[in-house]
Enzyme design. Structure first.
Site, PDB file in Angstrom:
ATOM      1  N   TYR A 127       3.972  33.643  -3.599  1.00  0.00           N
ATOM      2  CA  TYR A 127       3.600  34.086  -4.948  1.00  0.00           C
ATOM      3  C   TYR A 127       4.020  33.077  -6.017  1.00  0.00           C
ATOM      4  CZ  TYR A 127       2.178  38.531  -3.106  1.00  0.00           C
ATOM      5  OH  TYR A 127       1.507  39.506  -2.411  1.00  0.00           O
ATOM      6  N   LYS A 197       9.492  37.262   9.447  1.00  0.00           N
ATOM      7  CA  LYS A 197       8.714  36.593  10.499  1.00  0.00           C
ATOM      8  C   LYS A 197       9.460  35.305  10.848  1.00  0.00           C
ATOM      9  CE  LYS A 197       4.874  36.297  12.940  1.00  0.00           C
ATOM     10  NZ  LYS A 197       4.684  37.144  14.113  1.00  0.00           N
ATOM     11  N   ASP A 263       5.422  41.851  12.425  1.00  0.00           N
ATOM     12  CA  ASP A 263       4.290  42.456  13.145  1.00  0.00           C
ATOM     13  C   ASP A 263       4.758  43.680  13.928  1.00  0.00           C
ATOM     14  OD1 ASP A 263       5.673  40.391  14.348  1.00  0.00           O
ATOM     15  OD2 ASP A 263       4.074  39.804  15.689  1.00  0.00           O
ATOM     16  N   ASP A 287       4.236  43.217   0.181  1.00  0.00           N
ATOM     17  CA  ASP A 287       2.938  43.597  -0.373  1.00  0.00           C
ATOM     18  C   ASP A 287       2.115  44.313   0.705  1.00  0.00           C
ATOM     19  OD1 ASP A 287       0.828  43.783  -2.088  1.00  0.00           O
ATOM     20  OD2 ASP A 287       0.247  41.679  -1.992  1.00  0.00           O
TER      21      ASP A 287
END
Ligand code: NAD
Length: 397
Positions: A127, A197, A263, A287
């Site tokens: 972002y 991640k 995930d 998000d």
């Protein structure tokens, strides 16, 4: 702010930005609900003076504001105003509670098992908007650096690739994790999960996990037990001792802190949502996962949120959803997300009674199947304004 506490007058001036798309219509439905709750709770002693359309500097001066959604064009056009507000005011913690209201439609068998609070880092990650267009001079410079550091072979199509930069810092990660821990401890939640991640993005998302655990082990060792600490005990003193330490921590009401790869989180949150209480993660993961969790309990129409800097006290409350262009002007939009964001704002101001009146009215309306068409089948559904009026009546009854 005085000594880290927000000093709230009985008649605070609160700037509001209606936003665009469904923004103005959900605001028109929401404002009377917020006013009714304050009136009922404090019998005229407290009242909000709403200030329309302030500039960023004025938002900073007033500290607390509420806003509707704003459009961000895809691919071309201006950068996100929502992101700019969060970055300029340094609103580093995006806190989004995910709660089920009995009677709300859900695609899962046990939506009542979902009771999570997402803390999304709000100022870093992709972002930051640092991108180099394909074949631009910035992309050439990046290619040159990749060549010099023997990494260009990692780019599959170097001549046509666009690039993005993902800054994740120790300070940024730790202040976000700290707000999640403080919230979890204050509200007696059992688990905090760091979602990342880090298996692929070892330095950035892996850094978030590492710095998060470090902060908790250094600052909260007496009140929180992290998995790395438990693993160390297991290694040094064996499995049985580690089990004992874990059980003891749970009996004493300590916060248990673990982490999960993003995930896998999406899968586990669907299968075993009761395993998660408070979740701390970076901007992009946050998000994605807050929209997915909202879907489990009835959708974006009832997903509130806030953007807060817990150090300066500055906060903007806003729904999780966007401008929903396909609903605009039809009286179909659900104002609950904005209304519940207003309830979060009341709580932040220390006006808990007003917040509870709002949540109770929303719960009653949904339980009676009197809500907008995203929650209730079409013939019985109320329009945005009818639903807002019903909430006012429920608060006053
Ligand atoms: P969206 O959140 O506007 O809509 C996604 C889906 O949720 C749609 O099916 C919509 O009908 C439904 N939905 C959203 N709000 C609802 C409500 N109040 N009641 C009932 N259903 C609702 O996402 P989008 O369509 O991807 O984005 C539209 C625009 O909003 C884009 O320009 C995007 O950049 C912007 N956006 C802004 C914010 C913000 O202001 N904070 C957040 C997300 C998206």
């Amino acid at each position: 702010m005085k000594n880290n506490r927000l000093m709230v007058p009985e008649h605070p001036e609160i700037p509001y930005l209606q936003g665009n798309g469904i923004g103005p219509e959900i605001w028109q439905a929401a404002q009377p609900v917020l006013d009714a709750a304050v009136r009922r709770a404090y019998q005229g002693r407290c009242e909000i003076e709403w200030l329309p359309q302030q500039t960023i500097m004025e938002l900073k001066r007033h500290l607390v504001a509420i806003k509707g959604p704003m459009t961000t064009p895809v691919g071309t056009g201006h950068r996100s105003i929502n992101v700019a507000l969060r970055q300029t005011l340094d609103l580093y913690a995006c806190w989004r509670p995910v709660r089920y209201f009995k009677g709300a439609p859900s695609p899962v068998k046990h939506p009542e098992r979902v009771c999570m609070d997402v803390f999304r880092e709000n100022t870093e990650d992709i972002y930051a908007g640092i991108e180099a267009a394909a074949q631009s001079s910035a992309a050439q410079s990046l290619k040159k650096w990749l060549q010099e550091t023997s990494q260009l072979n990692r780019v599959r199509f170097p001549n046509t690739a666009a690039f993005g930069i993902k800054p994740i810092s120790k300070e940024g990660s730790q202040r976000l994790v700290q707000s999640a821990v403080d919230y979890a401890l204050k509200n007696h939640r059992h688990y905090l999960t760091l979602v990342h991640k880090g298996n692929i993005m070892k330095e950035t998302e892996g850094g978030f996990k590492k710095w998060g655990y470090q902060l908790i082990d250094q600052k909260y060792a007496k009140r929180a037990l992290t998995m790395p600490r438990l693993d160390k005990i297991k290694k040094e003193q064996g499995e049985a001792v580690a089990q004992q330490v874990l059980q003891q921590a749970q009996t004493q009401g300590m916060l248990v802190v673990n982490d999960i790869i993003c995930d896998n989180f999406f899968q586990q949150a669907l299968l075993f949502p009761e395993h998660f209480d408070v979740v701390a993660t970076m901007n992009l993961n946050g998000d994605y996962l807050s929209d997915a969790l909202a879907a489990q309990v009835g959708g974006l129409g009832i997903a509130p949120g806030s953007n807060i800097n817990f150090q300066t006290g500055c906060a903007i409350f806003e729904a999780t959803h966007g401008t929903a262009p396909q609903l605009t002007g039809k009286g179909l939009a659900n104002p609950t997300s904005l209304i519940l964001s207003g309830a979060m704002m009341m709580e932040y101001l220390g006006w808990r009674q007003a917040a509870e009146l709002i949540r109770k009215a929303v719960a009653q309306a949904i339980a009676m199947q009197k809500a907008t068409s995203d929650l209730v089948p079409a013939p019985a559904a109320l329009s945005t304004s009818q639903y807002g009026q019903l909430l006012v009546e429920l608060i006053n009854s």
